[in-house]
Design a protein around this motif. Structure first.
Motif, PDB file in Angstrom:
ATOM      1  N   LEU A 101      55.301  -5.294  53.780  1.00  0.00           N
ATOM      2  CA  LEU A 101      54.974  -3.925  54.187  1.00  0.00           C
ATOM      3  C   LEU A 101      53.649  -3.510  53.546  1.00  0.00           C
ATOM      4  O   LEU A 101      52.735  -3.035  54.232  1.00  0.00           O
ATOM      5  N   ILE A 102      53.520  -3.738  52.249  1.00  0.00           N
ATOM      6  CA  ILE A 102      52.291  -3.362  51.541  1.00  0.00           C
ATOM      7  C   ILE A 102      51.104  -4.177  52.038  1.00  0.00           C
ATOM      8  O   ILE A 102      50.021  -3.643  52.290  1.00  0.00           O
ATOM      9  N   VAL A 103      51.296  -5.481  52.200  1.00  0.00           N
ATOM     10  CA  VAL A 103      50.209  -6.342  52.687  1.00  0.00           C
ATOM     11  C   VAL A 103      49.747  -5.887  54.072  1.00  0.00           C
ATOM     12  O   VAL A 103      48.543  -5.780  54.330  1.00  0.00           O
ATOM     13  N   ASN A 104      50.672  -5.609  54.964  1.00  0.00           N
ATOM     14  CA  ASN A 104      50.299  -5.206  56.317  1.00  0.00           C
ATOM     15  C   ASN A 104      49.600  -3.849  56.336  1.00  0.00           C
ATOM     16  O   ASN A 104      48.650  -3.644  57.101  1.00  0.00           O
ATOM     17  N   VAL A 105      50.031  -2.938  55.491  1.00  0.00           N
ATOM     18  CA  VAL A 105      49.383  -1.617  55.429  1.00  0.00           C
ATOM     19  C   VAL A 105      47.989  -1.741  54.818  1.00  0.00           C
ATOM     20  O   VAL A 105      47.018  -1.174  55.340  1.00  0.00           O
ATOM     21  N   ILE A 106      47.858  -2.505  53.734  1.00  0.00           N
ATOM     22  CA  ILE A 106      46.537  -2.730  53.134  1.00  0.00           C
ATOM     23  C   ILE A 106      45.611  -3.418  54.135  1.00  0.00           C
ATOM     24  O   ILE A 106      44.443  -3.046  54.280  1.00  0.00           O
ATOM     25  N   GLY A 107      46.128  -4.419  54.824  1.00  0.00           N
ATOM     26  CA  GLY A 107      45.323  -5.135  55.811  1.00  0.00           C
ATOM     27  C   GLY A 107      44.888  -4.249  56.964  1.00  0.00           C
ATOM     28  O   GLY A 107      43.752  -4.332  57.437  1.00  0.00           O
ATOM     29  N   SER A 108      45.774  -3.384  57.405  1.00  0.00           N
ATOM     30  CA  SER A 108      45.425  -2.459  58.484  1.00  0.00           C
ATOM     31  C   SER A 108      44.346  -1.486  58.024  1.00  0.00           C
ATOM     32  O   SER A 108      43.399  -1.195  58.767  1.00  0.00           O
ATOM     33  N   PHE A 109      44.470  -0.996  56.804  1.00  0.00           N
ATOM     34  CA  PHE A 109      43.458  -0.107  56.250  1.00  0.00           C
ATOM     35  C   PHE A 109      42.117  -0.839  56.143  1.00  0.00           C
ATOM     36  O   PHE A 109      41.070  -0.318  56.536  1.00  0.00           O
ATOM     37  N   GLY A 110      42.151  -2.060  55.618  1.00  0.00           N
ATOM     38  CA  GLY A 110      40.930  -2.852  55.481  1.00  0.00           C
ATOM     39  C   GLY A 110      40.267  -3.135  56.806  1.00  0.00           C
ATOM     40  O   GLY A 110      39.037  -3.049  56.940  1.00  0.00           O
ATOM     41  N   LEU A 111      41.060  -3.463  57.812  1.00  0.00           N
ATOM     42  CA  LEU A 111      40.508  -3.723  59.139  1.00  0.00           C
ATOM     43  C   LEU A 111      39.898  -2.458  59.726  1.00  0.00           C
ATOM     44  O   LEU A 111      38.827  -2.499  60.344  1.00  0.00           O
ATOM     45  N   GLY A 112      40.545  -1.322  59.506  1.00  0.00           N
ATOM     46  CA  GLY A 112      39.988  -0.053  59.968  1.00  0.00           C
ATOM     47  C   GLY A 112      38.650   0.252  59.317  1.00  0.00           C
ATOM     48  O   GLY A 112      37.696   0.669  59.987  1.00  0.00           O
ATOM     49  N   LEU A 113      38.558   0.031  58.003  1.00  0.00           N
ATOM     50  CA  LEU A 113      37.283   0.224  57.300  1.00  0.00           C
ATOM     51  C   LEU A 113      36.218  -0.726  57.843  1.00  0.00           C
ATOM     52  O   LEU A 113      35.093  -0.319  58.125  1.00  0.00           O
ATOM     53  N   PHE A 114      36.588  -1.983  57.950  1.00  0.00           N
ATOM     54  CA  PHE A 114      35.650  -2.995  58.432  1.00  0.00           C
ATOM     55  C   PHE A 114      35.108  -2.643  59.819  1.00  0.00           C
ATOM     56  O   PHE A 114      33.897  -2.635  60.047  1.00  0.00           O
ATOM     57  N   LEU A 115      36.007  -2.333  60.746  1.00  0.00           N
ATOM     58  CA  LEU A 115      35.569  -2.011  62.110  1.00  0.00           C
ATOM     59  C   LEU A 115      34.747  -0.729  62.148  1.00  0.00           C
ATOM     60  O   LEU A 115      33.747  -0.648  62.864  1.00  0.00           O
ATOM     61  N   GLY A 116      35.163   0.262  61.379  1.00  0.00           N
ATOM     62  CA  GLY A 116      34.428   1.518  61.353  1.00  0.00           C
ATOM     63  C   GLY A 116      33.037   1.378  60.772  1.00  0.00           C
ATOM     64  O   GLY A 116      32.067   1.936  61.292  1.00  0.00           O
TER      65      GLY A 116
END
Length: 126
Positions: free
Chosen positions: A38-53
């Motif tokens: 759960l934590i890994v997927n949430v961190i990864g989603s946040f990171g991907l959002g930052l990266f794409l943005g």
């Protein structure tokens, strides 16, 4: 070349997912839901959002042509986050008769991942 970029990013993402997952599992040894993924997927989603943005500023399919996206977005974050492990863990909860825990895990995983991705992505646009 594109395949090599995805493979390189994916190797690092999978390795980091494993290391972070083990670290979290050692801290939370018997959680009611699979907290590590759960934590890994949430961190990864946040990171991907930052990266794409930061690097692309939009969610256009054309990003799939970018070597940077292939390496980091698809490769690294694709391997760091994991829908397959999420599915296995959900099925294990259901098999063990923990329907309420499975439902909580599914709802938290999906909603928090989307919330953290969109928050990070829109944060970069301001």
């Amino acid at each position: 070349m594109n395949t090599l970029l995805v493979m390189l990013g994916g190797g690092f993402g999978a390795m980091l997912r494993y290391v972070v997952g083990v670290f979290i599992m050692k801290r939370f040894q018997h959680p009611p839901i699979p907290i590590a993924m759960l934590i890994v997927n949430v961190i990864g989603s946040f990171g991907l959002g930052l990266f794409l943005g930061i690097f692309f500023r939009e969610l256009d399919p054309i990003i799939y042509e970018s070597p940077l996206f292939l390496l980091i977005g698809l490769g690294f974050f694709g391997a760091f986050t994991t829908f397959s492990t999420f599915s296995v863990e959900t099925m294990q909860l259901l098999r063990d008769g923990k329907r309420k825990h499975a439902l909580i895990y599914v709802l938290l995983s999906v909603s928090l991942s989307i919330l953290f991705f969109s928050s990070a992505f829109f944060l970069t646009l301001n």
